[in-house]
Design an enzyme around this catalytic site. Sequence first.
Site, short mmCIF file in Angstrom:
data_model
loop_
_atom_site.label_atom_id
_atom_site.label_comp_id
_atom_site.label_asym_id
_atom_site.label_seq_id
_atom_site.Cartn_x
_atom_site.Cartn_y
_atom_site.Cartn_z
N GLU A 111 -28.20 32.74 110.67
CA GLU A 111 -26.95 32.45 109.97
C GLU A 111 -26.66 33.49 108.89
O GLU A 111 -27.56 33.99 108.24
CB GLU A 111 -27.06 31.09 109.27
CG GLU A 111 -27.33 29.95 110.21
CD GLU A 111 -27.59 28.65 109.48
OE1 GLU A 111 -27.67 27.62 110.14
OE2 GLU A 111 -27.73 28.66 108.24
N CYS A 124 -24.29 36.21 102.16
CA CYS A 124 -25.62 35.61 102.11
C CYS A 124 -26.36 35.96 103.40
O CYS A 124 -25.94 35.57 104.49
CB CYS A 124 -25.48 34.10 101.93
SG CYS A 124 -27.04 33.25 101.88
N CYS A 131 -38.45 29.93 109.08
CA CYS A 131 -39.17 30.22 107.83
C CYS A 131 -40.49 29.47 107.86
O CYS A 131 -40.58 28.36 108.38
CB CYS A 131 -38.35 29.78 106.62
SG CYS A 131 -39.09 30.23 105.04
N CYS A 135 -40.47 24.45 102.52
CA CYS A 135 -39.92 23.73 101.36
C CYS A 135 -39.25 22.43 101.83
O CYS A 135 -38.53 22.40 102.82
CB CYS A 135 -38.92 24.61 100.61
SG CYS A 135 -39.69 26.09 99.92
N CYS A 138 -35.29 22.02 102.42
CA CYS A 138 -34.60 23.12 103.10
C CYS A 138 -34.54 22.88 104.61
O CYS A 138 -35.56 22.61 105.25
CB CYS A 138 -35.34 24.42 102.80
SG CYS A 138 -34.65 25.83 103.70
N GLY A 180 -35.06 32.18 105.90
CA GLY A 180 -36.27 32.97 105.80
C GLY A 180 -36.67 33.33 104.39
O GLY A 180 -35.92 33.15 103.43
N GLU A 181 -37.89 33.83 104.26
CA GLU A 181 -38.42 34.29 102.98
C GLU A 181 -38.45 35.82 103.04
O GLU A 181 -39.28 36.40 103.73
CB GLU A 181 -39.83 33.71 102.78
CG GLU A 181 -40.62 34.32 101.65
CD GLU A 181 -39.89 34.40 100.31
OE1 GLU A 181 -39.26 33.41 99.89
OE2 GLU A 181 -39.92 35.48 99.68
N SER A 212 -33.83 36.75 96.82
CA SER A 212 -34.31 35.44 96.36
C SER A 212 -35.64 35.14 97.04
O SER A 212 -35.77 35.26 98.25
CB SER A 212 -33.28 34.37 96.73
OG SER A 212 -33.73 33.09 96.36
N SER A 234 -36.98 30.93 93.33
CA SER A 234 -36.68 29.52 93.60
C SER A 234 -37.76 28.67 92.96
O SER A 234 -38.87 28.61 93.46
CB SER A 234 -36.63 29.29 95.12
OG SER A 234 -35.51 29.96 95.65
N LEU A 235 -37.41 28.03 91.86
CA LEU A 235 -38.43 27.33 91.07
C LEU A 235 -38.50 25.84 91.41
O LEU A 235 -39.53 25.35 91.86
CB LEU A 235 -38.14 27.54 89.58
CG LEU A 235 -39.20 27.06 88.61
CD1 LEU A 235 -40.51 27.79 88.80
CD2 LEU A 235 -38.71 27.24 87.16
N ASN A 310 -27.71 20.34 98.93
CA ASN A 310 -26.83 20.19 100.08
C ASN A 310 -27.56 19.31 101.09
O ASN A 310 -28.49 19.79 101.75
CB ASN A 310 -26.58 21.59 100.68
CG ASN A 310 -25.12 21.84 100.92
OD1 ASN A 310 -24.36 20.93 101.18
ND2 ASN A 310 -24.75 23.11 100.85
N CYS A 353 -28.45 26.58 103.84
CA CYS A 353 -29.46 27.29 104.61
C CYS A 353 -29.97 26.50 105.83
O CYS A 353 -30.52 25.42 105.69
CB CYS A 353 -30.60 27.51 103.62
SG CYS A 353 -31.84 28.61 104.16
N1 SAH Z 1 -36.88 31.87 100.81
C1 SAH Z 1 -36.02 32.34 99.77
C2 SAH Z 1 -34.59 32.55 100.19
C3 SAH Z 1 -33.95 31.48 101.04
S1 SAH Z 1 -33.55 29.96 100.20
C4 SAH Z 1 -36.13 31.43 98.57
O1 SAH Z 1 -36.83 30.43 98.66
O2 SAH Z 1 -35.55 31.73 97.55
C5 SAH Z 1 -32.25 30.42 99.13
C6 SAH Z 1 -31.89 29.33 98.13
O3 SAH Z 1 -31.28 28.24 98.81
C7 SAH Z 1 -33.11 28.79 97.42
O4 SAH Z 1 -32.94 28.74 96.04
C8 SAH Z 1 -33.23 27.41 98.01
O5 SAH Z 1 -33.83 26.57 97.12
C9 SAH Z 1 -31.80 27.04 98.28
N2 SAH Z 1 -31.68 25.92 99.24
C10 SAH Z 1 -32.36 25.74 100.38
N3 SAH Z 1 -32.02 24.57 100.96
C11 SAH Z 1 -31.09 24.01 100.17
C12 SAH Z 1 -30.32 22.80 100.24
N4 SAH Z 1 -30.48 21.93 101.24
N5 SAH Z 1 -29.43 22.55 99.25
C13 SAH Z 1 -29.27 23.41 98.24
N6 SAH Z 1 -29.95 24.57 98.11
C14 SAH Z 1 -30.85 24.87 99.06
#
Ligand code: SAH
Length: 381
Positions: A111, A124, A131, A135, A138, A180-181, A212, A234-235, A310, A353
């Site tokens: 995507e 984006c 991935c 998380c 996600c 992805g990361e 990110s 991403s904390l 989301n 994502c």
């Molecule tokens: N792997 C990387 C980049 C991809 S995620 C990372 O972790 O940063 C990019 C951002 O989208 C991250 O901050 C992640 O927390 C956020 N994200 C992923 N799924 C989400 C969701 N369902 N709703 C809102 N933000 C989301």
Amino acid sequence: MNLSDHRIGEPTDDPPDSSGAPRDIRDLLLDDLEAAVASAGERPYRARQIAHWLWQKGVDSFDAMRDLPAALRIELSERFTLAATEVSAVRRSSDGTRKLLLRLGDGEEIETVIIPSEDRTTLCLSSQAGCAMGCEFCATARMGLHRNLTTAEIAGQIFAARRELKPDERLTNYVFMGMGEPLANYPRLIRTLTAMTAPWGMGISPRRITVSTVGLVPMMEKLLAEIPVNLAVSLHATTDELRDRLAPINQRYPLKELFDACRRLPLKSRSRITFEYVMLAGVNDSVDDARRLVKLLAPQRAKVNLIFFNPFAESILERSPRSAVEAFQAILHRGNLTATIRESRGLDIAAACGQLYAEHHEQEVSARKNAAAEAGTAGQD
Ligand code: SAH
């Protein structure tokens, strides 16, 4: 073909597969293009001409490279592939966000999202198909890792997106926040960033690019030493206990290690790390969380981006109400932190994502879940 022929034009850290099949010419950086034209008996300046067609003009055929000798175009077309990335679906949101589902050569789908706002148009980008980071909030994590994207595939998203733009629209910013990361696909990420920022490539300022990461500590330091892009981390949690669950990579690089590394990063003057924080109702959105976040980030050159979760079909997590997000932000402000709230974009088109992919592959995903559930039950017997 002898061994030295085989090496020509092959980047050292991005080896081709052993089949010897032609590779996409956008996997080659300027050095590699120079080696390729030399081996074709051509003068070195031809490499810059080719790079111009590839990275500035965004052509998708060798025939379009009009100032190259016909023989060179033929030779290139025999050794390399060059084709527009296939767009398998486009969703257009009422807020102007457009999400592209792209089909890669082997059928994998990724995507890419175009996000216009008042003062910019952001793209984006995905860095992997799927991935491995797992998380909890996600949608992409549910896929698992299918594979790394190549340099050409990462960059191909930019050209596919450009074709979707309106005549008066131009991409101004690039964020690696798609599937992805990015730091888990490090060599190809660096090659793509090199082509994006080099004068012979797209000439984009690194200040307009944000990578990110979920927090792959050693790679964060390496990245900023190589290319001064913006970094977002991403904390999502202020304790190891919670972050271990939400972002399991925390078990390998816990908060202390992550923050120590962030303090050591070679940031340019006035630049700051963005800490992303997805707001999850009743999970990480309390007053205590906000206060802890202020303390944790006080020693950092930091800003915070609060993100509305989301929701997606298979998730039991819920988004924090706006009032909780605003109260959280107010505490950060009182603690002298810059904190912005990222409004959800493209909610009507499953823009988070991994969501569009999941919709297209619902049957596949549910079959895998059933199989996993069965395997789990079998294991308990
Ligand atoms: N792997 C990387 C980049 C991809 S995620 C990372 O972790 O940063 C990019 C951002 O989208 C991250 O901050 C992640 O927390 C956020 N994200 C992923 N799924 C989400 C969701 N369902 N709703 C809102 N933000 C989301």
